[in-house]
Design a protein around this motif. Structure first.
Motif, short mmCIF file in Angstrom:
data_model
loop_
_atom_site.label_atom_id
_atom_site.label_comp_id
_atom_site.label_asym_id
_atom_site.label_seq_id
_atom_site.Cartn_x
_atom_site.Cartn_y
_atom_site.Cartn_z
N GLU A 146 -12.63 -73.44 -10.24
CA GLU A 146 -12.99 -74.50 -9.42
C GLU A 146 -13.48 -75.57 -9.89
N VAL A 147 -14.39 -75.56 -11.09
CA VAL A 147 -14.68 -76.68 -11.60
C VAL A 147 -13.94 -77.36 -12.39
N THR A 148 -12.87 -76.62 -13.18
CA THR A 148 -11.96 -77.34 -13.95
C THR A 148 -10.73 -78.28 -12.85
N GLU A 149 -10.48 -77.59 -11.84
CA GLU A 149 -9.76 -78.33 -10.81
C GLU A 149 -10.45 -79.60 -10.35
N THR A 150 -11.55 -79.30 -9.85
CA THR A 150 -12.48 -80.62 -9.63
C THR A 150 -12.53 -81.61 -10.56
N LEU A 151 -12.60 -81.13 -11.89
CA LEU A 151 -12.84 -82.31 -13.11
C LEU A 151 -11.38 -82.90 -13.10
N ASN A 152 -10.42 -82.09 -13.14
CA ASN A 152 -9.15 -82.64 -13.02
C ASN A 152 -8.90 -83.72 -12.17
N GLU A 153 -9.07 -83.44 -10.81
CA GLU A 153 -8.87 -84.47 -9.73
C GLU A 153 -9.82 -85.70 -9.96
#
Length: 143
Positions: free
Chosen positions: A80-87
């Motif tokens: 979740e954190v990685t996805e949010t960071l990428n966004e």
């Protein structure tokens, strides 16, 4: 757009909150990765203790279940954190790209098809909605 300071202020305001959130998320991601590494070491040590019969089977099952559950929770949160960071990074890059593109058109006196195509990705037009009083409303979004 004639004032470069205004452009920088807009850029700063648009990216400031995302950057602070991204820093917090990056810190959390590092913390989660560190804990995953710790759990791997703990699990390894636990297995050695079981093999060497320093702990009982019951204790091994209890502790390994606890570690496995925590690993799954951390891996889920890490995704979740990685996805949010990428966004967030994509959004920030999009803002920088847009402002860079806008700078190319400073002092523009007239729009032509080339400029419009460069600045607009898509136009969304919603269905017309007719109110009881007879007025018609239609939403148009330019992206």
């Amino acid at each position: 757009m004639n004032d470069e300071r205004a452009v920088r202020a807009i850029e700063k305001r648009l990216t400031e909150t995302d950057q602070s959130k991204a820093k917090a998320m990056e810190k959390e991601r590092k913390k989660l990765n560190k804990r995953l590494a710790e759990l791997d070491r703990l699990f390894s040590s636990l297995y050695e203790d079981k093999v060497m019969e320093r702990i009982t089977e019951r204790n091994f099952e209890m502790m390994s279940g606890k570690y496995q559950k925590e690993q799954l929770e951390i891996e889920t949160r890490l995704r979740e954190v990685t996805e949010t960071l990428n966004e967030s990074y994509e959004k920030s890059q999009g803002i920088r790209d847009f402002l860079s593109l806008i700078r190319n058109y400073q002092g523009l006196k007239e729009l032509d098809a080339t400029v419009v195509n460069a600045l607009i990705d898509k136009i969304l037009v919603s269905e017309r909605e007719k109110s009881a009083d007879g007025t018609v409303k239609q939403e148009i979004k330019i992206l």
